[in-house]
Scaffold this motif. Structure first.
Motif, PDB file in Angstrom:
ATOM      1  N   PRO A 211       0.837  -1.207   0.000  1.00 53.77           N
ATOM      2  CA  PRO A 211       0.000   0.000   0.000  1.00 53.77           C
ATOM      3  C   PRO A 211       0.870   1.254   0.000  1.00 53.77           C
ATOM      4  CG  PRO A 211       0.065  -0.958   2.202  1.00 53.77           C
ATOM      5  CD  PRO A 211       0.820  -1.896   1.307  1.00 53.77           C
ATOM      6  N   VAL A 212       0.720   2.081  -1.015  1.00 54.97           N
ATOM      7  CA  VAL A 212       1.536   3.292  -1.115  1.00 54.97           C
ATOM      8  C   VAL A 212       0.768   4.551  -0.750  1.00 54.97           C
ATOM      9  CG1 VAL A 212       3.009   2.267  -2.876  1.00 54.97           C
ATOM     10  CG2 VAL A 212       0.991   3.576  -3.576  1.00 54.97           C
ATOM     11  N   HIS A 213      -0.513   4.411  -0.460  1.00 55.84           N
ATOM     12  CA  HIS A 213      -1.323   5.608  -0.167  1.00 55.84           C
ATOM     13  C   HIS A 213      -0.847   6.324   1.101  1.00 55.84           C
ATOM     14  CE1 HIS A 213      -3.391   3.349   3.031  1.00 55.84           C
ATOM     15  NE2 HIS A 213      -3.450   2.350   2.159  1.00 55.84           N
ATOM     16  N   ARG A 214      -0.099   5.598   1.970  1.00 54.88           N
ATOM     17  CA  ARG A 214       0.399   6.216   3.198  1.00 54.88           C
ATOM     18  C   ARG A 214       1.752   6.909   2.986  1.00 54.88           C
ATOM     19  NH1 ARG A 214       1.521   0.493   6.342  1.00 54.88           N
ATOM     20  NH2 ARG A 214       3.252  -0.244   5.041  1.00 54.88           N
ATOM     21  N   LEU A 215       2.337   6.773   1.808  1.00 52.40           N
ATOM     22  CA  LEU A 215       3.616   7.395   1.507  1.00 52.40           C
ATOM     23  C   LEU A 215       3.411   8.804   0.946  1.00 52.40           C
ATOM     24  CD1 LEU A 215       5.516   4.439  -0.242  1.00 52.40           C
ATOM     25  CD2 LEU A 215       5.552   5.087   2.180  1.00 52.40           C
ATOM     26  N   ARG A 216       4.395   9.647   1.153  1.00 55.72           N
ATOM     27  CA  ARG A 216       4.361  10.966   0.539  1.00 55.72           C
ATOM     28  C   ARG A 216       4.544  10.848  -0.974  1.00 55.72           C
ATOM     29  NH1 ARG A 216       8.171  14.669   4.571  1.00 55.72           N
ATOM     30  NH2 ARG A 216       6.842  14.488   6.452  1.00 55.72           N
ATOM     31  N   LYS A 217       3.988  11.792  -1.689  1.00 56.86           N
ATOM     32  CA  LYS A 217       4.156  11.798  -3.137  1.00 56.86           C
ATOM     33  C   LYS A 217       5.614  12.026  -3.481  1.00 56.86           C
ATOM     34  CE  LYS A 217      -0.497  13.576  -4.069  1.00 56.86           C
ATOM     35  NZ  LYS A 217      -1.290  14.677  -4.691  1.00 56.86           N
ATOM     36  N   GLY A 218       6.084  11.334  -4.495  1.00 58.99           N
ATOM     37  CA  GLY A 218       7.464  11.491  -4.905  1.00 58.99           C
ATOM     38  C   GLY A 218       8.024  10.224  -5.518  1.00 58.99           C
ATOM     39  N   VAL A 219       9.355  10.209  -5.680  1.00 57.13           N
ATOM     40  CA  VAL A 219      10.044   9.083  -6.308  1.00 57.13           C
ATOM     41  C   VAL A 219      10.691   8.216  -5.226  1.00 57.13           C
ATOM     42  CG1 VAL A 219      11.880   8.389  -7.893  1.00 57.13           C
ATOM     43  CG2 VAL A 219      10.456  10.390  -8.419  1.00 57.13           C
ATOM     44  N   TYR A 220      10.517   6.897  -5.366  1.00 60.03           N
ATOM     45  CA  TYR A 220      11.100   5.927  -4.446  1.00 60.03           C
ATOM     46  C   TYR A 220      11.890   4.901  -5.261  1.00 60.03           C
ATOM     47  CZ  TYR A 220       7.942   7.899  -0.960  1.00 60.03           C
ATOM     48  OH  TYR A 220       7.290   8.749  -0.101  1.00 60.03           O
ATOM     49  N   ILE A 221      12.875   4.305  -4.610  1.00 61.25           N
ATOM     50  CA  ILE A 221      13.655   3.242  -5.222  1.00 61.25           C
ATOM     51  C   ILE A 221      13.255   1.919  -4.566  1.00 61.25           C
ATOM     52  CG2 ILE A 221      15.954   2.350  -5.721  1.00 61.25           C
ATOM     53  CD1 ILE A 221      15.282   4.963  -7.134  1.00 61.25           C
ATOM     54  N   VAL A 222      12.893   0.947  -5.393  1.00 60.99           N
ATOM     55  CA  VAL A 222      12.479  -0.373  -4.900  1.00 60.99           C
ATOM     56  C   VAL A 222      13.511  -1.387  -5.369  1.00 60.99           C
ATOM     57  CG1 VAL A 222      10.650  -2.102  -4.843  1.00 60.99           C
ATOM     58  CG2 VAL A 222      10.064   0.333  -5.019  1.00 60.99           C
ATOM     59  N   VAL A 223      14.092  -2.116  -4.414  1.00 59.02           N
ATOM     60  CA  VAL A 223      15.139  -3.090  -4.722  1.00 59.02           C
ATOM     61  C   VAL A 223      14.650  -4.479  -4.335  1.00 59.02           C
ATOM     62  CG1 VAL A 223      17.509  -3.807  -4.301  1.00 59.02           C
ATOM     63  CG2 VAL A 223      16.922  -1.363  -4.314  1.00 59.02           C
ATOM     64  N   ALA A 224      14.672  -5.396  -5.283  1.00 59.97           N
ATOM     65  CA  ALA A 224      14.295  -6.791  -5.042  1.00 59.97           C
ATOM     66  C   ALA A 224      15.532  -7.666  -5.169  1.00 59.97           C
ATOM     67  CB  ALA A 224      13.223  -7.246  -6.030  1.00 59.97           C
ATOM     68  N   THR A 225      15.755  -8.554  -4.217  1.00 63.02           N
ATOM     69  CA  THR A 225      16.923  -9.429  -4.273  1.00 63.02           C
ATOM     70  C   THR A 225      16.624 -10.766  -3.607  1.00 63.02           C
ATOM     71  OG1 THR A 225      19.264  -9.635  -3.697  1.00 63.02           O
ATOM     72  CG2 THR A 225      17.853  -8.497  -2.105  1.00 63.02           C
ATOM     73  N   ASP A 226      17.250 -11.828  -4.151  1.00 64.44           N
ATOM     74  CA  ASP A 226      17.190 -13.142  -3.516  1.00 64.44           C
ATOM     75  C   ASP A 226      18.585 -13.635  -3.143  1.00 64.44           C
ATOM     76  OD1 ASP A 226      18.312 -13.775  -5.936  1.00 64.44           O
ATOM     77  OD2 ASP A 226      16.823 -15.281  -6.504  1.00 64.44           O
ATOM     78  N   GLY A 227      19.570 -12.719  -3.157  1.00 66.53           N
ATOM     79  CA  GLY A 227      20.944 -13.086  -2.859  1.00 66.53           C
ATOM     80  C   GLY A 227      21.795 -13.182  -4.106  1.00 66.53           C
ATOM     81  N   SER A 228      21.309 -13.904  -5.110  1.00 58.78           N
ATOM     82  CA  SER A 228      22.047 -14.046  -6.363  1.00 58.78           C
ATOM     83  C   SER A 228      21.503 -13.130  -7.446  1.00 58.78           C
ATOM     84  CB  SER A 228      21.990 -15.497  -6.851  1.00 58.78           C
ATOM     85  OG  SER A 228      20.639 -15.886  -7.107  1.00 58.78           O
ATOM     86  N   PHE A 229      20.278 -12.628  -7.260  1.00 57.86           N
ATOM     87  CA  PHE A 229      19.622 -11.742  -8.232  1.00 57.86           C
ATOM     88  C   PHE A 229      19.237 -10.450  -7.517  1.00 57.86           C
ATOM     89  CE2 PHE A 229      15.536 -10.020  -9.522  1.00 57.86           C
ATOM     90  CZ  PHE A 229      15.733  -9.739 -10.859  1.00 57.86           C
ATOM     91  N   THR A 230      19.536  -9.312  -8.145  1.00 58.58           N
ATOM     92  CA  THR A 230      19.144  -8.011  -7.600  1.00 58.58           C
ATOM     93  C   THR A 230      18.681  -7.111  -8.733  1.00 58.58           C
ATOM     94  OG1 THR A 230      20.743  -8.178  -5.786  1.00 58.58           O
ATOM     95  CG2 THR A 230      19.869  -5.988  -6.278  1.00 58.58           C
ATOM     96  N   GLU A 231      17.554  -6.431  -8.529  1.00 56.94           N
ATOM     97  CA  GLU A 231      17.061  -5.502  -9.536  1.00 56.94           C
ATOM     98  C   GLU A 231      16.512  -4.257  -8.845  1.00 56.94           C
ATOM     99  OE1 GLU A 231      14.581  -5.511 -13.729  1.00 56.94           O
ATOM    100  OE2 GLU A 231      15.088  -7.361 -12.690  1.00 56.94           O
TER     101      GLU A 231
END
Length: 238
Positions: A211-231
């Motif tokens: 849920p992002v409705h509780r976040l302030r408006k703007g740009v965020y960086i989202v990082v997904a990783t499983d140890g061997s893969f990162t995006e």
């Protein structure tokens, strides 16, 4: 026989059937102004047939798991195809059903991962499949069905695309953002959300949405990783 009904409503009654084993057919006939027969023509009325199964009825397990999404294929070939889907949290296996004109939906097989190889069945070239997630005590709803045509596939040897990817939608988002994981195990993925200054906003595990409705408006960086893969992905909250 229930008669004497003179208005709209629910009719109830009981009867003791002849003993039987397995499955039998029950027919309900409604006829206006006279008692109906089991067979024959009815000008004003309705006929409905039901399948009745003898024995103890066992209620199904509750639908508590998320429904697999991103139903697709990991390769279509002249010899068959790989049915594929996104894994869901707390699932230990996936049941795959095929639909045919004779038997309807029937279970073809199960998988512990995100795909299942379905070989060509005789001369059949068009297939429809659906998937649901399961564990020892729970299951999900069935996914939306997908149709596969082997005539659109390659004639070469079958293989699986193991490319991993992480995407989000909708983006920009104002209420909820969904995470799409391709060839990634949900149980091992950690998703970290940073604001524009690099401060950590939240760390997620076993998450398919946020849920992002509780976040302030703007740009965020989202990082997904499983140890061997990162995006890394940019998320715009508006």
């Amino acid at each position: 026989m229930i008669d004497g009904i003179s208005s709209n409503g629910t009719a109830t009654g009981s009867f003791t059937p002849v003993a039987f084993a397995g499955t039998t057919r029950m027919r309900i006939v409604m006829k206006y102004y006279s008692n109906p027969l089991a067979c024959g023509n009815i000008a004003d009325g309705e006929v409905e047939d039901y399948s009745v199964v003898s024995g103890t009825v066992v209620p199904p397990d509750p639908v508590t798991l998320a429904t697999p999404g991103n139903i697709g294929n990991a390769g279509v070939y002249a010899t068959g195809f790989y049915a594929s889907w996104n894994t869901v949290s707390n699932a230990t296996g996936y049941e795959v059903q095929l639909n045919n004109s004779t038997a309807g939906w029937t279970t073809f097989g199960t998988s512990a991962t995100y795909y299942l190889w379905i070989p060509k069945q005789g001369a059949q070239t068009v297939y429809q499949f659906r998937v649901r997630a399961k564990n020892a005590t729970e299951f999900s709803d069935w996914s939306a069905p997908l149709t596969i045509n082997l005539q659109n596939g390659s004639a070469g040897a079958h293989q699986v695309d193991f490319t991993k990817s992480f995407t989000m939608y909708p983006n920009p988002a104002s209420d909820v953002v969904n995470f799409n994981l391709l060839n990634l195990n949900l149980s091992t993925i950690k998703i970290t959300i940073y604001d524009s200054t690099g401060a950590i906003i939240d760390v997620l595990e076993n998450a398919t949405s946020y849920p992002v409705h509780r976040l302030r408006k703007g740009v965020y960086i989202v990082v997904a990783t499983d140890g061997s893969f990162t995006e890394h992905k940019k998320l715009l909250v508006k």
